[in-house]
Scaffold this active site. Sequence first.
Site, PDB file in Angstrom:
ATOM      1  N   SER A 160      31.893  -8.512  30.904  1.00 42.09           N
ATOM      2  CA  SER A 160      31.470  -7.368  30.080  1.00 42.09           C
ATOM      3  C   SER A 160      32.044  -7.293  28.679  1.00 42.09           C
ATOM      4  O   SER A 160      31.613  -6.461  27.889  1.00 42.09           O
ATOM      5  CB  SER A 160      31.774  -6.060  30.805  1.00 42.09           C
ATOM      6  OG  SER A 160      30.824  -5.813  31.814  1.00 42.09           O
ATOM      7  N   LYS A 207      35.584   1.639  23.883  1.00 33.22           N
ATOM      8  CA  LYS A 207      34.583   1.765  24.940  1.00 33.22           C
ATOM      9  C   LYS A 207      34.824   3.056  25.718  1.00 33.22           C
ATOM     10  O   LYS A 207      35.973   3.414  25.973  1.00 33.22           O
ATOM     11  CB  LYS A 207      34.683   0.548  25.863  1.00 33.22           C
ATOM     12  CG  LYS A 207      33.599   0.465  26.932  1.00 33.22           C
ATOM     13  CD  LYS A 207      33.784  -0.811  27.767  1.00 33.22           C
ATOM     14  CE  LYS A 207      32.701  -0.985  28.814  1.00 33.22           C
ATOM     15  NZ  LYS A 207      32.892  -2.203  29.621  1.00 33.22           N
ATOM     16  N   SER A 247      28.773  -4.977  29.931  1.00 30.89           N
ATOM     17  CA  SER A 247      28.647  -3.552  29.762  1.00 30.89           C
ATOM     18  C   SER A 247      29.264  -3.010  28.471  1.00 30.89           C
ATOM     19  O   SER A 247      28.968  -1.876  28.098  1.00 30.89           O
ATOM     20  CB  SER A 247      29.302  -2.848  30.951  1.00 30.89           C
ATOM     21  OG  SER A 247      30.689  -3.079  30.974  1.00 30.89           O
TER      22      SER A 247
END
Lengths: 95, 483
Positions: free
Chosen positions: B176, B77, B152
């Site tokens: 997330s 990420k 996210s």
Amino acid sequence: MSITVKDVEHVANLARLALTEAEKEQFTGQLNAILKYADKLNELNTDGIEPTSHVRPMVNVMREDKVAESLSIEKVLLNAPDEEDGQIKVPAVLE
Amino acid sequence: MSLFDLRLSEVHNRLQHKDLSVSELVDASFRRIEGTDDRIGAFLTLNEEAARAEARKLDESGSAERGLLHGLPVGVKDNMVTEGLRTTCASKFLANYNPIYDGTAVAKLREAESVIIGKLNMDEFAMGGSNENSAFKVTRNPWDLTRVPGGSSGGSAAAVAAGQVYYALGSDTGGSIRQPAAYCGVVGLKPTYGLVSRFGLVAFASSLDQIGPITKNVEDAAFALQAIAGHDSRDSTSANVDIPDYASALTGDVKGLRIGVPKEYLGAGIDPEVKSRVMEALKQFEALGAVWEEVSLPHTDYAIATYYLLASSEASSNLARFDGVRYGVRASDPDNLIDLYRRSRSEGFGAEVKRRIMLGTYALSSGYYDAYYKKAQQVRTLIKQDFDQAFEKYDILVGPTAPTTAFPIGEQVGDPLTMYLNDICTIPVSLAGVPAISVPCGFADGMPVGLQIIGKPFDEATVLRAAHAYEGSTEHHKARAEL
């Protein structure tokens, strides 16, 4: 408790954000909606309840104060938008 | 069967027996990305040259003792700093940020000899649940390209679901990792707060942020967690606890396991089809010898308000560092230093980030601190106590990861409050700081549904054991999106 465009301008100044007129309008409406929703917390009596800032029961974590290697000037300046003589350059702080 | 349908341990065996080389694996990863990412949009930055060089090096070194993660293509990420590899947090503010060190979790992946394929899209600074807050691109759900992948860590979940990487790292502040894993039909594990070092994770809400793996099955999640868990002197909040051997917890045995089912997670707002899948999963647990009953977590209804006040307050403080001085966007021709701060931040941040900074600054500001911030911290105590009490009676808690399946792109933009309500089942868990995993438990109208299994602090072993036993008794995790 309802917040106004003036409140939004005050908070934007604290947060160092320059908002457009449209953003001020939009945030005033949206923050009011979110804060109104947050008012539901007042349904709960929290007298005498300790606040939780952190879930783990911990106090200060100390270590020995000793000299260790730090980053090189070259690396530190790698992402600097402006530099001069090995230092980060900014506009005048005092006028 | 493509390479990406294999379990991590099977790939490991093939590498070990030289039926497969790391270069072939890495090549397969980039070919898959080339063939699918114009539709999925999972990656922000590819690390192709360095990854191929790393693969050749690993093939040539030919060490006899290869770890389980050796040679595996992994995605990270884009809020975890990677030395020499652009890290943007999906923000214009950091569009050209080139980190000068590796975060601890990333360094541990490198030590384990996984190969970093690239950086994955996300909501800007991890604020959002749909990836629609990325400043750079739309990420699409591999199961239906008109729907969001969740967020996210949407890029991380979509990349794993699309077979672009074997596993990925995500971060979870209010759901997330778990919510996008649920939306994309993969496994996502949020460890106990403090189990994985946050050093090098760009901070959003420091009392909540945790890094964890996203994988295709529970066993792979156990292997990945093993690699990244552990104390780190560079993160004072990381826990100094013994790390068990997670794989050895995967016994398949859940006889007598006591399961609590939070009734609030199955209440109003839950899609009936999602609820049906969860009830079927509970039947499955029964068949495996576990026992369950309903339990109440009475303060659940207050969790979202609590979370948005606390997380936004912490964010407003953490994001003060983005001032245009040392890195990132700097506005041109500022009048003075204050003007430089204001304009750099306003040019660099997107709407959701500004909104949360505003909310947090307001909640912390003079006159409102007690009414909002302190009040929310007190309610956090009550929410945590709900979990403490439930865990006196139960080994794990089980419910849905999200009340619905992935929603259409664009549907909730402009309505932040509705978007926040998607996180009702994951946020209380984050506030309590306990571990939870999302595992696939079937489909509702063609979209994947996630089952959330929540554990006691630092009892990832039981969470993984339960998830693994359940997964092994179903076929859900074997389903793959057609691309």
